[in-house]
Scaffold this motif. Structure first.
Motif, PDB file in Angstrom:
ATOM      1  N   GLU A 129       2.190 -47.140  -7.335  1.00 10.77           N
ATOM      2  CA  GLU A 129       1.911 -48.154  -6.329  1.00 10.77           C
ATOM      3  C   GLU A 129       2.601 -49.459  -6.700  1.00 10.77           C
ATOM      4  O   GLU A 129       2.438 -49.961  -7.805  1.00 10.77           O
ATOM      5  N   ILE A 130       3.397 -49.990  -5.767  1.00 10.79           N
ATOM      6  CA  ILE A 130       4.048 -51.270  -6.044  1.00 10.79           C
ATOM      7  C   ILE A 130       3.175 -52.376  -5.480  1.00 10.79           C
ATOM      8  O   ILE A 130       3.229 -52.689  -4.302  1.00 10.79           O
ATOM      9  N   THR A 131       2.347 -52.954  -6.310  1.00 11.19           N
ATOM     10  CA  THR A 131       1.455 -54.013  -5.840  1.00 11.19           C
ATOM     11  C   THR A 131       2.224 -55.330  -5.762  1.00 11.19           C
ATOM     12  O   THR A 131       3.259 -55.486  -6.410  1.00 11.19           O
ATOM     13  N   PRO A 132       1.726 -56.280  -4.966  1.00 15.64           N
ATOM     14  CA  PRO A 132       2.385 -57.590  -4.896  1.00 15.64           C
ATOM     15  C   PRO A 132       2.575 -58.201  -6.284  1.00 15.64           C
ATOM     16  O   PRO A 132       3.602 -58.811  -6.567  1.00 15.64           O
ATOM     17  N   GLU A 133       1.607 -58.011  -7.143  1.00 13.63           N
ATOM     18  CA  GLU A 133       1.664 -58.587  -8.485  1.00 13.63           C
ATOM     19  C   GLU A 133       2.797 -57.948  -9.306  1.00 13.63           C
ATOM     20  O   GLU A 133       3.500 -58.632 -10.047  1.00 13.63           O
ATOM     21  N   PHE A 193      -4.590 -57.546  -3.603  1.00 18.31           N
ATOM     22  CA  PHE A 193      -4.676 -56.689  -4.788  1.00 18.31           C
ATOM     23  C   PHE A 193      -4.253 -55.266  -4.414  1.00 18.31           C
ATOM     24  O   PHE A 193      -4.471 -54.833  -3.294  1.00 18.31           O
ATOM     25  N   GLY A 194      -3.678 -54.555  -5.378  1.00 19.25           N
ATOM     26  CA  GLY A 194      -3.315 -53.163  -5.146  1.00 19.25           C
ATOM     27  C   GLY A 194      -4.501 -52.255  -5.385  1.00 19.25           C
ATOM     28  O   GLY A 194      -5.470 -52.649  -6.036  1.00 19.25           O
ATOM     29  N   VAL A 195      -4.415 -51.025  -4.859  1.00 16.81           N
ATOM     30  CA  VAL A 195      -5.479 -50.041  -5.070  1.00 16.81           C
ATOM     31  C   VAL A 195      -5.690 -49.819  -6.566  1.00 16.81           C
ATOM     32  O   VAL A 195      -6.823 -49.752  -7.055  1.00 16.81           O
ATOM     33  N   SER A 196      -4.589 -49.733  -7.310  1.00 13.16           N
ATOM     34  CA  SER A 196      -4.706 -49.478  -8.751  1.00 13.16           C
ATOM     35  C   SER A 196      -5.432 -50.622  -9.456  1.00 13.16           C
ATOM     36  O   SER A 196      -6.221 -50.397 -10.364  1.00 13.16           O
ATOM     37  N   GLU A 197      -5.165 -51.846  -9.022  1.00 14.47           N
ATOM     38  CA  GLU A 197      -5.828 -52.997  -9.643  1.00 14.47           C
ATOM     39  C   GLU A 197      -7.323 -53.008  -9.340  1.00 14.47           C
ATOM     40  O   GLU A 197      -8.147 -53.321 -10.202  1.00 14.47           O
TER      41      GLU A 197
END
Lengths: 422, 123
Positions: free
Chosen positions: B19-23, A144-148
Motif C-alpha cells: 500500500e502506498i500511503t500518503p506518508e 492514513f493508510g490501511v496499513s498504518e
C-alpha cells in the motif's frame, strides 16, 4: 531548469489527501467516496513519479490540487451520472487553491474547513459502528493508510479494510449526508465525533512508544481535528473545548513520558521541565472556554484533573484533595471501575498507601478489571510504599501476566526487580 | 569539469499487496529532495529532469522498413524514470556521488555515463 529546493511540510501529503477527499466527497456525493479516494491517490502517485526527478514544485499544495482537479474532471467526463457537476468541481478547487496560496489562515477563517468538518461528521455518523468510525475518520479525514491504521490498533489489515468497506456501505445505505448537522441534532452528533477523537487520542497516548511513531501521530491527529471543531462557529461548543484542553494537557507531558532507555516514565517520575509549556498554556485557554456555558461533561472533569497535574511543581505538591473531589464528581457521571482505580491512586497520595489499598479492594472484584494490568500494578506500587516487598512482588508478577505494551512490560519487570523478588 | 549523466532505470512493478500511503509517498519524495539538495549545495548538480512515463515511442529501421511502436514497455519492465546531470572530476567521483541516489534503495539501477564535451571540437 533549476528548481529551487523546497522542503516539504510535515505530513503535507496526509493532510492534503484528507482535504481533497473531503472536497471531492462533497461534490460527488457521499456514495462516491471511493471515487474521491481514488482520484486523490492518483494525484499523490503522480507526485511520486515526478517530484523525485523534477524537484518539488514551488507550491506543492497547489500542484496537488491542480492534478487532483484534472483527474476528477477526467473522471466526470467518463461517468455520465456525475457529468453535470464539473462546474462545481472547478469552483471548489479554485477556492481550495486560493486557500493553499494564502497558506493556512488560522483564527477566524474557520469556514474554510467546512469540507473537512462535513467529512468528520459523515465518517463519525452514529449509525456506523465505533471501530468503523475510527478507521474511516483516519483514512478519509486524516489521510492514513490501511496499513498504518492496522498497526496503530493492533488489528490485521484485512480487518481494517473490512471495517472501511462496511462503514462506506452504511453511508450509502443509510443515506448519510455530507452537510453539517442542524442545530437540533448537533449536540448528539458531536458526541459521536468527540468519542472517536477521544479514542484516537488515547490510543496514541497510552501506547506511546519509540518503536511505534504512528501512535504519537494519532494523538496529534486527534488534537488537530478537535482544533478544527472549536474553530468553526457551528461546532465551537464548551465540550469540544473541554476535550481539546484534556488532550493538550496530556500531550504536553509526552516529551517526558519516555525515559532514556525507551521505558515508560510515570507521572511521579517525570522531569517536569520537559513538559511543553506552550501546549499547557493553550490547554488552560481551552479549559477557560469550556467553562463558558452550561455544558458539563466527563471531558470537563478529566481536563480539570489534568490541569491540577499541570499546575503542580512536583508530584508531591499536587493538590490531591482537589483531584479526589473531581474523581468523585466523575464517578457520579460515569461509574466506571477504571475511573475508580484512578481515584484510589489519588486517595493513596492524599491519605496514605493503606487508604489507597482499601479503596482498591472495594472495586477489585469488578469483572471489567479482571484482565486490567493496572489494577495489580497499582497494588504493587502501594504495597511497596507500605514497605511490604513480598506482597508488592506478588502483585507485580500478577500484573505481568496480563496483556500490556512492551514499554509497560519493561517497566513492571524493573519494579519487580526492585522489590528483590525477580 | 566533466559532466556525467545519472540515469535511473526504474522498475515498473509495485510489489503485490503493497500500500502506498500518503506518508510513504512523501517520505520517498523527501529522500530524493534531500539527496538532490546535497548535490546542489556542494555545487555538483547541473540539472535534473523527469522523462514522461507515457506514451513513449520506439523507432526502428528506415524508409519502408521503419516501424514505430509504443514503448518502452514492450521490451522491458524497466523504464528510464529520469536523469540528473552532475559535474565530477572523474568516474570515481561521479560513482561516489551516484552511490547514495535513493533510486538504489528502491531497487532501481542507476547508470552513470560521462557526457562527451563536444565544445573542444567545434572551435
Amino acid at each position: 531548469m533549476d528548481n529551487g529546493a523546497h522542503a516539504l511540510v510535515d505530513h503535507l501529503f496526509r493532510h492534503q489527501a484528507g482535504r481533497m477527499i473531503a472536497t471531492l466527497t462533497r461534490i460527488f456525493g457521499p456514495r462516491y467516496i471511493d471515487l474521491a479516494e481514488e482520484v486523490v491517490q492518483e494525484a499523490l502517485v503522480k507526485a511520486l513519479q515526478q517530484w523525485p526527478y523534477r524537484g518539488v514544485p514551488e507550491n506543492p499544495t497547489a500542484w496537488l490540487i491542480q492534478v487532483a482537479k484534472n483527474r476528477a474532471l477526467d473522471l466526470l467526463r467518463r461517468e455520465a451520472s456525475l457529468r453535470e457537476k464539473s462546474e462545481e468541481i472547478v469552483r471548489a478547487f479554485a477556492a481550495q487553491e486560493e486557500f493553499a496560496n494564502r497558506r493556512i489562515e488560522t483564527g477566524r477563517g474557520g469556514e474554510l474547513f467546512d469540507d473537512t468538518l462535513g467529512m468528520i461528521f459523515m465518517a463519525c455518523h452514529p449509525s456506523i459502528p465505533r471501530e468503523g468510525r475510527v478507521a474511516l475518520t483516519l483514512k478519509t479525514v486524516g489521510g492514513f493508510g490501511v496499513s498504518e491504521i492496522a498497526r496503530a490498533f493492533l488489528a490485521k489489515e484485512p480487518t481494517v479494510a473490512q471495517r472501511l468497506v462496511r462503514a462506506k456501505r452504511l453511508i450509502r445505505d443509510e443515506g448519510v449526508t455530507f452537510d453539517l448537522p442542524g442545530e437540533a441534532e448537533m449536540s448528539t452528533r458531536l458526541d459521536s465525533v468527540l468519542e472517536v477523537l477521544y479514542l484516537l487520542f488515547n490510543e496514541g497516548y497510552t501506547a506511546h512508544s519509540g518503536e511505534n511513531l504512528v501512535r504519537a501521530d494519532l494523538a496529534q491527529e486527534a488534537i488537530r481535528l478537535c482544533s478544527l471543531l472549536v474553530r468553526h462557529r457551528a461546532t465551537n461548543r464548551p465540550k469540544c473545548h473541554a476535550l481539546l484542553a484534556l488532550m493538550m494537557f496530556q500531550a504536553a507531558r509526552l516529551p517526558a513520558r519516555m525515559g532514556e532507555g525507551g521505558e515508560l516514565a510515570l507521572l511521579s517520575e517525570q522531569d517536569r521541565s520537559l513538559w511543553d509549556r506552550r501546549m499547557i498554556y493553550l490547554a488552560y485557554k481551552h479549559l477557560e472556554a469550556a467553562a463558558d456555558g452550561d455544558e458539563f461533561t466527563e471531558y470537563h472533569l478529566q481536563a480539570a484533573i489534568a490541569a491540577c497535574h499541570a499546575a503542580a511543581s512536583s508530584y508531591e505538591l499536587t493538590d490531591w484533595v482537589e483531584i479526589v473531589r473531581l474523581y468523585d464528581l466523575l464517578i457520579a457521571l460515569n461509574p466506571s471501575p477504571v475511573v475508580a482505580l484512578n481515584r484510589a491512586v489519588a486517595v493513596a497520595k492524599w491519605k496514605g498507601p493503606e487508604a489507597g489499598i482499601r479503596a482498591i479492594e472495594e472495586i477489585s472484584r469488578h469483572p471489567a478489571l479482571q484482565h486490567y494490568y493496572l489494577l495489580p500494578a497499582t497494588l504493587g506500587e502501594l504495597w511497596s510504599e507500605v514497605g511490604d516487598a513480598e506482597k508488592a512482588a506478588d502483585f507485580y508478577r500478577q500484573a505481568l501476566n496480563h496483556p500490556c505494551s512492551e514499554p509497560e512490560r519493561r517497566f513492571l519487570s524493573k519494579r519487580l526487580e526492585a522489590t528483590g523478588g525477580a | 569539469m566533466p559532466q556525467f549523466m545519472l540515469i535511473s532505470q526504474d522498475s515498473m512493478e509495485i510489489p503485490e499487496g503493497f500500500e502506498i500511503t500518503p506518508e510513504i509517498i512523501q517520505g520517498v519524495i523527501q529522500k530524493y529532495n534531500d539527496w538532490a539538495e546535497g548535490l546542489r549545495k556542494s555545487g555538483h548538480l547541473v540539472s535534473l529532469n523527469k522523462l514522461r512515463d507515457e506514451p513513449g515511442k520506439n523507432i526502428t529501421g528506415v524508409g519502408p522498413n521503419q516501424v514505430v511502436t509504443d514503448g518502452p514497455y514492450a521490451e522491458t519492465k524497466e523504464i528510464i524514470g529520469g536523469y540528473w546531470i552532475i559535474t565530477a572530476a572523474n568516474y570515481d567521483e561521479a560513482v561516489k556521488l551516484a552511490s547514495t541516489c535513493p533510486s538504489l534503495e528502491f531497487g532501481s539501477r542507476v547508470e552513470v555515463r560521462e557526457v562527451e564535451d563536444l565544445s573542444t571540437f567545434s572551435g
